[in-house]
Design an enzyme around this catalytic site. Structure first.
Site, PDB file in Angstrom:
ATOM      1  N   SER A 191       4.535   5.893  -8.643  1.00  0.00           N
ATOM      2  CA  SER A 191       3.576   6.312  -7.625  1.00  0.00           C
ATOM      3  C   SER A 191       4.278   6.689  -6.333  1.00  0.00           C
ATOM      4  O   SER A 191       4.005   6.141  -5.280  1.00  0.00           O
ATOM      5  CB  SER A 191       2.524   5.231  -7.394  1.00  0.00           C
ATOM      6  OG  SER A 191       3.087   4.128  -6.754  1.00  0.00           O
ATOM      7  N   THR A 232       7.029   1.954  -5.535  1.00  0.00           N
ATOM      8  CA  THR A 232       7.497   2.508  -4.266  1.00  0.00           C
ATOM      9  C   THR A 232       8.989   2.664  -4.356  1.00  0.00           C
ATOM     10  O   THR A 232       9.649   1.819  -4.969  1.00  0.00           O
ATOM     11  CB  THR A 232       7.190   1.505  -3.119  1.00  0.00           C
ATOM     12  OG1 THR A 232       5.782   1.447  -2.928  1.00  0.00           O
ATOM     13  CG2 THR A 232       7.859   1.892  -1.816  1.00  0.00           C
ATOM     14  N   THR A 270       5.886   6.123  -0.809  1.00  0.00           N
ATOM     15  CA  THR A 270       4.958   5.716  -1.878  1.00  0.00           C
ATOM     16  C   THR A 270       3.632   6.438  -1.752  1.00  0.00           C
ATOM     17  O   THR A 270       3.297   6.961  -0.683  1.00  0.00           O
ATOM     18  CB  THR A 270       4.695   4.197  -1.787  1.00  0.00           C
ATOM     19  OG1 THR A 270       4.010   3.755  -2.959  1.00  0.00           O
ATOM     20  CG2 THR A 270       3.862   3.832  -0.572  1.00  0.00           C
ATOM     21  N   ARG A 307      -6.651   3.507   3.270  1.00  0.00           N
ATOM     22  CA  ARG A 307      -5.867   2.265   3.167  1.00  0.00           C
ATOM     23  C   ARG A 307      -4.386   2.557   3.392  1.00  0.00           C
ATOM     24  O   ARG A 307      -3.830   3.515   2.859  1.00  0.00           O
ATOM     25  CB  ARG A 307      -6.060   1.649   1.784  1.00  0.00           C
ATOM     26  CG  ARG A 307      -5.236   0.384   1.513  1.00  0.00           C
ATOM     27  CD  ARG A 307      -3.944   0.690   0.786  1.00  0.00           C
ATOM     28  NE  ARG A 307      -3.252  -0.522   0.342  1.00  0.00           N
ATOM     29  CZ  ARG A 307      -2.021  -0.532  -0.156  1.00  0.00           C
ATOM     30  NH1 ARG A 307      -1.341   0.594  -0.268  1.00  0.00           N
ATOM     31  NH2 ARG A 307      -1.475  -1.656  -0.550  1.00  0.00           N
ATOM     32  N   THR A 337       8.665  -3.612  -2.478  1.00  0.00           N
ATOM     33  CA  THR A 337       7.733  -2.918  -3.350  1.00  0.00           C
ATOM     34  C   THR A 337       6.809  -3.957  -3.959  1.00  0.00           C
ATOM     35  O   THR A 337       7.180  -5.111  -4.126  1.00  0.00           O
ATOM     36  CB  THR A 337       8.453  -2.102  -4.442  1.00  0.00           C
ATOM     37  OG1 THR A 337       7.466  -1.438  -5.251  1.00  0.00           O
ATOM     38  CG2 THR A 337       9.324  -2.972  -5.342  1.00  0.00           C
ATOM     39  N   GLY A 338       5.609  -3.534  -4.290  1.00  0.00           N
ATOM     40  CA  GLY A 338       4.631  -4.474  -4.832  1.00  0.00           C
ATOM     41  C   GLY A 338       3.314  -4.327  -4.091  1.00  0.00           C
ATOM     42  O   GLY A 338       3.069  -3.302  -3.456  1.00  0.00           O
TER      43      GLY A 338
HETATM   44  N1  ASP Z   1       3.887  -1.451  -1.713  1.00  0.00           N
HETATM   45  C1  ASP Z   1       3.103  -0.314  -2.112  1.00  0.00           C
HETATM   46  C2  ASP Z   1       1.757  -0.398  -1.455  1.00  0.00           C
HETATM   47  O1  ASP Z   1       1.172  -1.464  -1.440  1.00  0.00           O
HETATM   48  C3  ASP Z   1       2.944  -0.163  -3.582  1.00  0.00           C
HETATM   49  C4  ASP Z   1       4.107  -0.568  -4.455  1.00  0.00           C
HETATM   50  O2  ASP Z   1       5.202  -0.743  -4.006  1.00  0.00           O
HETATM   51  O3  ASP Z   1       3.936  -0.723  -5.648  1.00  0.00           O
HETATM   52  O4  ASP Z   1       1.270   0.599  -1.011  1.00  0.00           O
END
Ligand code: ASP
Length: 330
Positions: A86, A186, A204, A214, A237-238
């Site tokens: 993504s 990300t 991301t 958001r 990331t997360g």
């Molecule tokens: N940290 C990113 C977000 O919450 C998404 C991801 O890293 O998976 O937008």
């Protein structure tokens, strides 16, 4: 992480440099600092970070700046529409079927930062973030203002058929595949250049199906990315909501300042967050970090969080066993 617990996931097969050996710098505790000959050091999130690292390395070895390395490395992930991640315009649409991108960049010398959020239709949000840093007196631009600024700067814009993307995403999510990989990813990429200066970037499309408008952790300085030229840098990331409530990257850099290695700092930050958070370790947060001494490391709550590391002579993907369970954290 020590040498024996490291698991090498990919290198020669996937790699530009083709050396199937872990970078010596990837260690918290036992390994010595990198020798000057091994510099630069680049670390980024997820296996797709390897191609970005390799590009960043190429830029540096050709004499490019650390910021060029960060920007052009991240371009690779932002344009890779086949990557099933993504990042970039091929990323995951929000609940209204629109891809809204978040990105930031930070440069150690001068402690400069630039950021864009909820940016639509611009191919390279990392470049927009860099222009904010270099060409405005601001740090962060969002939404339509960010898009107009990027257009004024001559950045490539792309007409996106968001309805088609949304349909595609809906079909994809019906397929049985891990929720984590399907829903968010990300790229955070950190560079320690041969001259000892540090820079980093993050890009991301955020969480799939997020509410329009958001903004996650990724474009927030101190959450998705933080660089302190005296100490080191960290990236995340997360699930952004679980990072930004704790200023995750800033916390890691401060822990390194107190003497923890990058790996220890990532682990300690996660433990501290988990102690405070009602969800405990079920957070889906993962961090990478490097320090001024040429060490790097990672930790995550996801089982087997993978990240990529490159030095002058080596490049590969590493795996972290993870501190939590494989939960999605949502
Ligand atoms: N940290 C990113 C977000 O919450 C998404 C991801 O890293 O998976 O937008």
């Amino acid at each position: 992480m020590n040498m024996s617990r490291r698991k090498f996931v990919g290198g020669a097969a996937a790699g530009l440099l083709g050396v199937n050996v872990l970078p010596a710098a990837e260690d918290g505790q036992s390994k010595p600092n990198m020798t000057p000959g091994e510099m630069p050091l680049i670390i980024s999130t997820w296996p797709f970070g390897k191609a970005a690292n390799d590009e960043a390395l190429k830029v540096l070895l050709a004499g490019g700046s650390r910021l060029d390395a960060v920007e052009q490395g991240i371009w690779i992930t932002e344009t890779d529409d086949q990557g099933q991640h993504s990042v970039g315009l091929g990323g995951r649409p929000n609940a209204a079927g629109v891809v809204q991108l978040d990105s930031c960049i930070m440069d150690g010398p001068g402690h400069r930062a630039g950021s864009v959020a909820a940016l639509e239709g611009i191919r390279h949000p990392i470049s927009a973030a860099r222009r904010v840093m270099e060409k405005t007196k601001h740090v962060m631009l969002v939404g339509e203002g960010a898009r107009l600024f990027a257009l004024e700067e001559g950045l490539e814009s792309v007409e996106v058929d968001s309805h088609q993307l949304y349909e595609k995403w809906q079909k994809q999510r019906l397929k049985p595949s891990p929720a984590r990989a399907e829903n968010h990813d990300t790229i955070a990429l950190l560079v320690l250049a041969a001259d000892g200066n540090i820079a980093g970037g993050c890009s991301t499309s955020g969480l799939a199906g997020k509410l329009p408008g958001r903004v996650g952790d990724s474009p927030i300085i101190g959450s998705g990315l933080y660089v302190d030229n005296e100490v080191g840098a960290a990236g995340a990331t997360g699930v952004g909501e679980n990072v930004m409530r704790y200023c995750g990257s800033f916390l890691i850099v401060e822990l390194m300042r107190q003497g923890l290695s990058p790996t220890e700092a990532c682990q300690e930050a996660i433990r501290r967050i988990a102690r405070m958070d009602p969800k405990g370790l079920d957070l889906s947060i993962n961090f990478i970090a490097l320090d001024k001494h040429g060490r790097c490391g990672a930790a995550g709550t996801d089982k087997n969080f993978q990240y990529a590391v490159a030095t002058r002579s080596r490049s590969g993907v590493l795996e972290n066993p993870g501190l939590g369970k494989a939960g999605s954290g949502k």
